[in-house]
Motif scaffolding. Structure first.
Motif, PDB file in Angstrom:
ATOM      1  N   LEU A  23       0.834  -1.204   0.000  1.00  0.00           N
ATOM      2  CA  LEU A  23       0.000   0.000   0.000  1.00  0.00           C
ATOM      3  C   LEU A  23       0.872   1.260   0.000  1.00  0.00           C
ATOM      4  N   ALA A  24       1.943   1.238   0.773  1.00  0.00           N
ATOM      5  CA  ALA A  24       2.859   2.387   0.800  1.00  0.00           C
ATOM      6  C   ALA A  24       3.492   2.607  -0.573  1.00  0.00           C
ATOM      7  N   TYR A  25       3.906   1.527  -1.238  1.00  0.00           N
ATOM      8  CA  TYR A  25       4.470   1.657  -2.583  1.00  0.00           C
ATOM      9  C   TYR A  25       3.425   2.144  -3.577  1.00  0.00           C
ATOM     10  N   ALA A  26       2.184   1.672  -3.431  1.00  0.00           N
ATOM     11  CA  ALA A  26       1.123   2.102  -4.335  1.00  0.00           C
ATOM     12  C   ALA A  26       0.837   3.594  -4.170  1.00  0.00           C
ATOM     13  N   PHE A  33       2.606   9.345 -10.405  1.00  0.00           N
ATOM     14  CA  PHE A  33       1.815   9.470 -11.618  1.00  0.00           C
ATOM     15  C   PHE A  33       1.097  10.811 -11.702  1.00  0.00           C
ATOM     16  N   VAL A  34       0.746  11.383 -10.563  1.00  0.00           N
ATOM     17  CA  VAL A  34       0.102  12.696 -10.566  1.00  0.00           C
ATOM     18  C   VAL A  34       1.077  13.752 -11.069  1.00  0.00           C
ATOM     19  N   LEU A  35       2.303  13.673 -10.607  1.00  0.00           N
ATOM     20  CA  LEU A  35       3.346  14.571 -11.098  1.00  0.00           C
ATOM     21  C   LEU A  35       3.910  13.925 -12.365  1.00  0.00           C
ATOM     22  N   VAL A  36       3.484  14.360 -13.502  1.00  0.00           N
ATOM     23  CA  VAL A  36       3.694  13.662 -14.769  1.00  0.00           C
ATOM     24  C   VAL A  36       5.165  13.341 -15.045  1.00  0.00           C
ATOM     25  N   TRP A  41       9.282   6.670 -12.049  1.00  0.00           N
ATOM     26  CA  TRP A  41       9.365   6.256 -10.652  1.00  0.00           C
ATOM     27  C   TRP A  41       8.063   5.595 -10.223  1.00  0.00           C
ATOM     28  N   GLY A  42       6.939   6.068 -10.737  1.00  0.00           N
ATOM     29  CA  GLY A  42       5.658   5.457 -10.430  1.00  0.00           C
ATOM     30  C   GLY A  42       5.581   4.023 -10.945  1.00  0.00           C
ATOM     31  N   ILE A  43       6.067   3.811 -12.144  1.00  0.00           N
ATOM     32  CA  ILE A  43       6.092   2.461 -12.709  1.00  0.00           C
ATOM     33  C   ILE A  43       6.975   1.553 -11.853  1.00  0.00           C
TER      34      ILE A  43
END
Length: 139
Positions: A23-26, A33-36, A41-43
């Motif tokens: 959950l922390a990683y998600a 992902f919000v910060l395009v 890093w999101g992936i």
């Protein structure tokens, strides 16, 4: 027998440590992902979240094609999110080490910290693949 042991360890892990850490990683991945500009890093964060949910029987290896961009990205990741996630792993490892059953899980928890700190330029592969083709990984 090995597959059964991995399954049992993964189920215990999922209940005691996997869900909160994933959950922390998600959450970290969603923020990225919000910060395009931080989508890579999101992936990586979602990739590690999947690994943290069910780690036994899989391992992370360096991707042979990773270069300087991955190294620079990892430094940025450490400063922004990696250190906080690593602290979460240490706290979870200490909590797991309190019981005898939790000691192997605590050790596994500590082994995930390098992946947490440097997620870019890594890939998650089955453990058998790494040891069967040590030195020439082609996945």
């Amino acid at each position: 027998m090995r597959a059964l042991l991995r399954f049992v360890l993964n189920v215990i892990w999922l209940v005691l440590a996997g869900l909160p850490l994933a959950l922390a990683y998600a959450v970290a991945g969603l923020i990225c992902f919000v910060l395009v500009i931080t989508i890579p890093w999101g992936i990586a964060s979602f990739r590690i979240a999947g690994y943290v949910l069910w780690p036994f029987g899989r391992t992370a290896v360096q991707r042979p094609t990773a270069g300087t961009a991955s190294a620079v990205g990892n430094v940025i990741w450490i400063v922004v999110a990696g250190i906080w996630l690593a602290i979460g792993h240490v706290v979870s490892a200490v909590a797991l080490a309190v019981t005898i059953i939790g000691i192997p899980l605590a050790i596994a928890e500590l082994k995930i910290i390098p992946i947490t700190l440097t997620p870019l330029g890594r890939q998650i592969v089955p453990s058998d693949t790494v040891f069967a083709s040590y030195g020439s990984l082609r996945v």
